[in-house]
Scaffold this active site. Structure first.
Site, PDB file in Angstrom:
ATOM      1  N   PRO A  10       0.676  -1.165  -0.174  1.00 22.52           N
ATOM      2  CA  PRO A  10      -0.017   0.032   0.045  1.00 22.52           C
ATOM      3  C   PRO A  10       0.784   1.428   0.104  1.00 22.52           C
ATOM      4  CG  PRO A  10      -0.251  -1.194   2.120  1.00 22.52           C
ATOM      5  CD  PRO A  10       0.576  -1.879   1.206  1.00 22.52           C
ATOM      6  N   LYS A  12       3.551   1.568  -1.768  1.00 18.64           N
ATOM      7  CA  LYS A  12       3.701   1.964  -3.055  1.00 18.64           C
ATOM      8  C   LYS A  12       2.630   2.700  -3.852  1.00 18.64           C
ATOM      9  CE  LYS A  12       7.161  -1.740  -4.303  1.00 18.64           C
ATOM     10  NZ  LYS A  12       7.474  -2.860  -5.270  1.00 18.64           N
ATOM     11  N   ASP A  65       9.416  -2.462  -9.300  1.00 16.65           N
ATOM     12  CA  ASP A  65      10.502  -3.331  -8.352  1.00 16.65           C
ATOM     13  C   ASP A  65      11.504  -2.155  -8.028  1.00 16.65           C
ATOM     14  OD1 ASP A  65      10.849  -6.096  -7.579  1.00 16.65           O
ATOM     15  OD2 ASP A  65      12.816  -5.603  -8.203  1.00 16.65           O
ATOM     16  N   PHE A 140       7.921   2.718   5.085  1.00 18.16           N
ATOM     17  CA  PHE A 140       8.095   1.382   5.067  1.00 18.16           C
ATOM     18  C   PHE A 140       9.530   0.978   4.863  1.00 18.16           C
ATOM     19  CE2 PHE A 140       8.589  -0.498   1.003  1.00 18.16           C
ATOM     20  CZ  PHE A 140       8.435   1.009  -0.081  1.00 18.16           C
ATOM     21  N   ASP A 143      13.203   2.499   5.346  1.00 18.95           N
ATOM     22  CA  ASP A 143      13.144   3.779   5.263  1.00 18.95           C
ATOM     23  C   ASP A 143      13.919   4.540   6.544  1.00 18.95           C
ATOM     24  OD1 ASP A 143      12.124   4.449   3.006  1.00 18.95           O
ATOM     25  OD2 ASP A 143       9.942   4.733   3.692  1.00 18.95           O
ATOM     26  N   LYS A 163       9.198  12.714   1.047  1.00 20.34           N
ATOM     27  CA  LYS A 163       9.931  11.917   0.394  1.00 20.34           C
ATOM     28  C   LYS A 163       9.797  11.716  -1.087  1.00 20.34           C
ATOM     29  CE  LYS A 163      10.142   6.704   0.147  1.00 20.34           C
ATOM     30  NZ  LYS A 163       9.512   5.516   0.899  1.00 20.34           N
TER      31      LYS A 163
HETATM   32  P1  ITT Z   1       5.345  -5.818  -4.533  1.00 19.30           P
HETATM   33  O1  ITT Z   1       6.226  -6.691  -4.965  1.00 19.30           O
HETATM   34  O2  ITT Z   1       4.018  -6.387  -4.290  1.00 19.30           O
HETATM   35  O3  ITT Z   1       5.087  -4.559  -5.177  1.00 19.30           O
HETATM   36  P2  ITT Z   1       7.091  -5.445  -2.208  1.00 19.30           P
HETATM   37  O4  ITT Z   1       6.992  -4.699  -0.993  1.00 19.30           O
HETATM   38  O5  ITT Z   1       7.345  -6.906  -2.079  1.00 19.30           O
HETATM   39  O6  ITT Z   1       5.950  -5.177  -3.158  1.00 19.30           O
HETATM   40  P3  ITT Z   1       9.397  -5.238  -3.773  1.00 19.30           P
HETATM   41  O7  ITT Z   1       9.812  -6.647  -4.490  1.00 19.30           O
HETATM   42  O8  ITT Z   1       9.811  -3.990  -4.920  1.00 19.30           O
HETATM   43  O9  ITT Z   1       8.155  -4.893  -3.451  1.00 19.30           O
HETATM   44  O10 ITT Z   1      10.421  -4.971  -2.604  1.00 19.30           O
HETATM   45  C1  ITT Z   1      11.169  -3.592  -2.122  1.00 19.30           C
HETATM   46  C2  ITT Z   1      11.748  -3.965  -0.984  1.00 19.30           C
HETATM   47  O11 ITT Z   1      12.779  -3.041  -0.931  1.00 19.30           O
HETATM   48  C3  ITT Z   1      10.813  -3.566   0.078  1.00 19.30           C
HETATM   49  O12 ITT Z   1      10.192  -4.651   0.813  1.00 19.30           O
HETATM   50  C4  ITT Z   1      11.587  -2.759   1.217  1.00 19.30           C
HETATM   51  O13 ITT Z   1      12.322  -3.514   1.964  1.00 19.30           O
HETATM   52  C5  ITT Z   1      12.849  -2.156   0.188  1.00 19.30           C
HETATM   53  N1  ITT Z   1      12.370  -0.858  -0.506  1.00 19.30           N
HETATM   54  C6  ITT Z   1      12.013  -0.490  -1.552  1.00 19.30           C
HETATM   55  N2  ITT Z   1      11.625   0.634  -1.648  1.00 19.30           N
HETATM   56  C7  ITT Z   1      11.563   1.227  -0.358  1.00 19.30           C
HETATM   57  C8  ITT Z   1      11.523   2.842   0.041  1.00 19.30           C
HETATM   58  O14 ITT Z   1      10.876   3.521  -0.606  1.00 19.30           O
HETATM   59  N3  ITT Z   1      11.625   2.449   1.315  1.00 19.30           N
HETATM   60  C9  ITT Z   1      11.969   1.475   2.179  1.00 19.30           C
HETATM   61  N4  ITT Z   1      12.438   0.501   1.611  1.00 19.30           N
HETATM   62  C10 ITT Z   1      12.196   0.198   0.304  1.00 19.30           C
END
Ligand code: ITT
Length: 192
Positions: A10, A12, A65, A140, A143, A163
């Protein structure tokens, strides 16, 4: 205009909605199974997932991703960030960084979308560094330990608006928005 975002995260959706909202593009979360390959870079992971959705006829469905690349750990956890966050967590990463002087790191985001049967990929990078102790309760994932370059607050100490003004995700979705608007007929220069 409306696009769909295939994600279970959520945060994202909220960030994409905020950024694309500036361009009057609506974002709707979509619950579809994503194909998630293993690859060293987030662009490849996002592109393959979007291509599969394209093959299934899922028009204007985007996937994102993202990952955290830490220089002193040779880019770890990178595309494995979600798994590492669930297993080692923030405490585990800080442990790996104990006594490490080079704290530089970057978040990378790749957004891939299926438009008229083909896939376009947009990337965004946020440079910064890993601090020694988590700070803040917003956002999340990693961060609370990431401070973007030129700032003093962690991403977790910033509002969503702050952010996304310079985050990896903000940059990638802004590039997508510019491209979508540039190709829409009403934005094309008049003929003749
Ligand atoms: P979906 O695949 O369902 O989109 P996800 O959370 O599993 O959601 P990702 O596979 O892209 O997404 O994993 C990204 C991970 O990288 C996420 O779980 C965080 O630990 C880290 N991450 C990515 N972007 C971030 C951000 O803006 N802030 C903090 N951590 C982030």
């Amino acid at each position: 205009m409306r696009i769909y975002l295939a994600t279970s995260n959520p945060h994202k959706v909220a960030e994409a909605r905020h950024v694309l909202g500036e361009y009057s593009i609506e974002v709707e979360q979509k619950d579809v199974e994503k194909l998630e390959i293993q690859a060293d870079d987030v662009e490849a992971v996002a592109e393959v997932a979007a291509r599969r959705l394209c093959e299934l006829g899922e028009e204007l469905v985007a996937v994102e991703d993202a990952g955290l690349y830490i220089d002193a750990l040779n880019g770890f956890p990178g595309p494995y960030s979600e798994y590492v966050y669930r297993t080692l967590g923030i405490a585990g990463i800080l442990k790996l960084m104990t006594g490490v002087e080079n704290r530089s790191a970057r978040f990378k985001s790749a957004v891939a979308i299926c438009v008229e049967g083909s896939v376009k990929v947009f990337a965004g990078i946020a440079e910064g560094f890993i601090i020694g102790e988590p700070r803040g309760s917003g956002g999340f994932g990693f961060d609370p330990i990431f401070v973007p370059a030129g700032h003093t607050k962690t991403f977790a100490e910033m509002s969503l608006e702050e952010k996304s003004a310079f985050s990896h995700r903000g940059k990638a979705f802004r590039a997508l928005a510019e491209w979508l608007l540039a190709r829409s007929p009403e934005r094309q220069p008049p003929i003749g």
